[in-house]
Design an enzyme around this catalytic site. Structure first.
Site, PDB file in Angstrom:
ATOM      1  N   HIS A 176       0.841  -1.202   0.000  1.00 18.60           N
ATOM      2  CA  HIS A 176       0.000   0.000   0.000  1.00 18.60           C
ATOM      3  C   HIS A 176       0.873   1.248   0.000  1.00 18.60           C
ATOM      4  CE1 HIS A 176      -3.997  -1.745   0.566  1.00 18.60           C
ATOM      5  NE2 HIS A 176      -3.393  -2.687   1.280  1.00 18.60           N
TER       6      HIS A 176
ATOM      7  N   ALA B 237      14.554 -20.062   9.254  1.00 19.44           N
ATOM      8  CA  ALA B 237      13.209 -19.937   9.813  1.00 19.44           C
ATOM      9  C   ALA B 237      13.029 -18.572  10.482  1.00 19.44           C
ATOM     10  CB  ALA B 237      12.958 -21.049  10.821  1.00 19.44           C
TER      11      ALA B 237
ATOM     12  N   LYS C  18      19.622 -10.980   6.210  1.00 21.02           N
ATOM     13  CA  LYS C  18      20.905 -10.625   5.619  1.00 21.02           C
ATOM     14  C   LYS C  18      21.647 -11.902   5.226  1.00 21.02           C
ATOM     15  CE  LYS C  18      21.396  -6.425   8.400  1.00 21.02           C
ATOM     16  NZ  LYS C  18      22.244  -5.695   9.383  1.00 21.02           N
TER      17      LYS C  18
END
Length: 232
Positions: free
Chosen positions: A157, A204, A224
């Site tokens: 948005h 994860a 990263k």
């Protein structure tokens, strides 16, 4: 074993082997579930644009705009999967794709803005409770594995205008691409515009906001590059 040979044939993999010892009761239970899924798939395939091979459909599976759904050989849709293929390109699923229970794939959010679509390559496994929002387009390669609760967003948005409410400022769409042979860990979130190269591992719980080069291991919020796979 007869069942092992049957699975080899369905998967087109002559080297497929059972890795665990199953009792006869285990095998009968699994066979019963798969047989029920095949029966459900027999009539569901009538409403799909294209479907090759067998179609395994769990209970309470919802497919909307099936005339825009293209499926390869032996698609598995587990219980409570929801698919809405309304989009410019539809949803295209390769051979041997599996989508686990409670997963949601859709391509159009606001009905006035038709979405782009979702493409998933051969032998890719989507785990439970995946959420794929394909308004800006999602492309996933071959042989990708995913843990549960993976979320992929291809639309954002706009919000810069302080004098206009956010919902009236429109959206920006940038597709997401995941290469071949990637492992996306449980609970990963991948945001609009990200490209993940072939052979990457995403830890994860990561939130991937920037593109990732091939054969990288990434982790964190935001994610990263930790190291390359050759350094692991």
């Amino acid at each position: 074993m007869v069942i092992e040979k049957l699975i080899r044939k369905l998967k087109g993999d002559p080297d497929y082997k059972w890795e665990s010892t199953y009792t006869l009761r285990d095998l009968l239970s699994v066979t019963e579930v798969r047989f029920e899924q095949v029966l459900r798939g027999l009539w569901r395939r009538i409403y799909i644009k294209k479907c090759s091979g067998l179609l395994f459909v769990g209970s309470n599976v919802k497919i909307r705009h099936g005339y825009l759904l293209y499926a390869g050989k032996n698609l598995i849709l587990e219980d409570n999967v929801s698919i809405n293929a309304l989009s410019v390109n539809g949803i295209k699923l390769g051979d041997q794709v599996s989508i686990a229970r409670d997963s949601i794939l859709f391509c159009t959010g606001v009905i006035s803005q038709k979405g782009t679509g979702i493409t998933i390559g051969d032998r890719t496994g989507i785990s439970a409770r995946a959420y794929f929002a394909g308004q800006g387009g999602i492309t996933i390669g071959n042989d990708v594995i995913m843990g549960p609760n993976v979320q992929i967003f291809s639309e954002n948005h706009n919000y810069a205008g302080l004098d206009t409410i956010i919902k009236d400022q429109g959206v920006t769409r940038n597709g997401v691409t995941i290469g071949n042979n990637c492992w996306i860990g449980a609970g990963t979130t991948i945001l609009s515009g990200v490209e993940i190269g072939d052979g990457c591992v995403v830890a994860a719980g990561s939130v991937v906001t920037k593109s990732v080069p091939i054969d990288s291991i990434v982790a964190g919020v935001p994610a990263k590059v930790i190291k390359g796979r050759t350094d692991a």
